[in-house]
Enzyme design. Structure first.
Site, PDB file in Angstrom:
ATOM      1  N   LEU A 126       0.813  -1.210   0.000  1.00 57.81           N
ATOM      2  CA  LEU A 126       0.000   0.000   0.000  1.00 57.81           C
ATOM      3  C   LEU A 126       0.849   1.265   0.000  1.00 57.81           C
ATOM      4  CD1 LEU A 126      -2.791  -1.058   2.518  1.00 57.81           C
ATOM      5  CD2 LEU A 126      -3.025  -0.748   0.046  1.00 57.81           C
ATOM      6  N   GLU A 127       1.975   1.227   0.701  1.00 58.55           N
ATOM      7  CA  GLU A 127       2.797   2.433   0.814  1.00 58.55           C
ATOM      8  C   GLU A 127       3.546   2.759  -0.476  1.00 58.55           C
ATOM      9  OE1 GLU A 127       2.793   4.601   3.083  1.00 58.55           O
ATOM     10  OE2 GLU A 127       2.053   3.659   4.915  1.00 58.55           O
ATOM     11  N   THR A 128       4.179   1.759  -1.078  1.00 66.37           N
ATOM     12  CA  THR A 128       5.018   2.049  -2.260  1.00 66.37           C
ATOM     13  C   THR A 128       4.879   1.026  -3.368  1.00 66.37           C
ATOM     14  OG1 THR A 128       6.946   0.818  -1.424  1.00 66.37           O
ATOM     15  CG2 THR A 128       6.758   3.154  -0.771  1.00 66.37           C
TER      16      THR A 128
END
Length: 269
Positions: A126-128
């Site tokens: 989700l972050e990167t």
């Protein structure tokens, strides 16, 4: 990722220490004068002049950073729609591939910190997008812009000092420090204060390379969650013991619930 370290909190007194450094604004006018004052504040706070010069000489005011900061609305909407946009079949497939590819370090990380692989890989995705989208904002320009802004200047002045300390400790060079508009760094997006406090190597050593080493980023994420109350063997969905630790990672309930759901999907056979 948004946590503040104790060391960063000490920097919140900048406005007391220098009347000029306490000035703020939302346009380029005055930014360079403020930055020159801030350089001296950083040196007085223990950052070497060489580090200050190497990191801040080319820092610029970036209006697009303020546009992002003043216009955050995605995490205020509908959970189902947000989750559907982020937990896609392709991302689930890729996440399961990463669980296999990183099975050995993930097993070591779970043994040390108690955080299962699906949770860490969900955050990573989700972050990167599993390290493929770290962000292209020059960290020092982004943080200096936010530190100069009147909205949350004290918070970001503290983060800017910690970003300088990352360079001073030899963890990263200024040119390596590119990431999200708010100053987050690495494959799971740590603020500089959290990078200093929770960054570890996958073998448990301090520091770690959260930009270039995926296993280090995953271990650091587990270290953060453990430090924020993660209970080994407990579940993580909303209403279950470990959901509170996920909220410490990101206190937007929509985002935390999306992490939990993505982890559930990755944990399925």
């Amino acid at each position: 990722m948004r946590a503040l370290s104790v060391a960063a909190l000490a920097a919140l007194a900048f406005g007391i220490g220098s009347a000029r450094a306490a000035q703020c604004g939302d346009s380029p006018e005055g930014f360079k004068a403020w930055l020159e004052d801030f350089k001296q504040v950083a040196i007085n706070d223990g950052v070497s002049p060489d580090v200050v010069d190497s990191a801040l000489t080319n820092a610029n005011f970036d209006p697009s950073v303020l546009a992002h900061d003043h216009g955050q609305a995605a995490l205020q909407g509908n959970y189902a729609a947000f989750a559907a946009r982020h937990i896609t079949p392709a991302r689930i497939k890729r996440g399961k591939t990463m669980l296999v590819a990183y099975a050995e370090p993930l097993d070591r990380i779970e043994q040390r910190y108690g955080v299962p692989g699906p949770v860490l890989v969900a955050i990573w995705g989700l972050e990167t997008d599993f390290g493929s989208g770290l962000g292209s904002y020059p960290t020092f320009s982004a943080l200096a812009t936010l530190a100069y802004d009147c909205r949350r200047g004290n918070l970001y002045r503290a983060e800017l000092i910690d970003a300088l300390m990352i360079v001073q400790r030899g963890l990263l060079t200024p040119s390596q420090m590119r990431g999200a508009w708010a100053g987050e760094l690495g494959q799971t997006q740590f603020m500089p204060s959290a990078y200093l406090k929770y960054g570890v190597s996958s073998n448990g050593g301090r520091g770690g390379n959260l930009i270039g080493n995926s296993a280090d980023a995953l271990a650091s994420t587990a270290n953060f969650l453990q430090a924020h109350g993660w209970q080994r063997g407990a579940k993580w969905d909303e209403g279950q013991p470990n959901f509170a630790a996920i909220l410490e990672w990101n206190n937007a309930p929509i985002y935390a619930k999306t992490i939990a759901e993505f982890a559930d999907r990755l944990a399925e056979p």
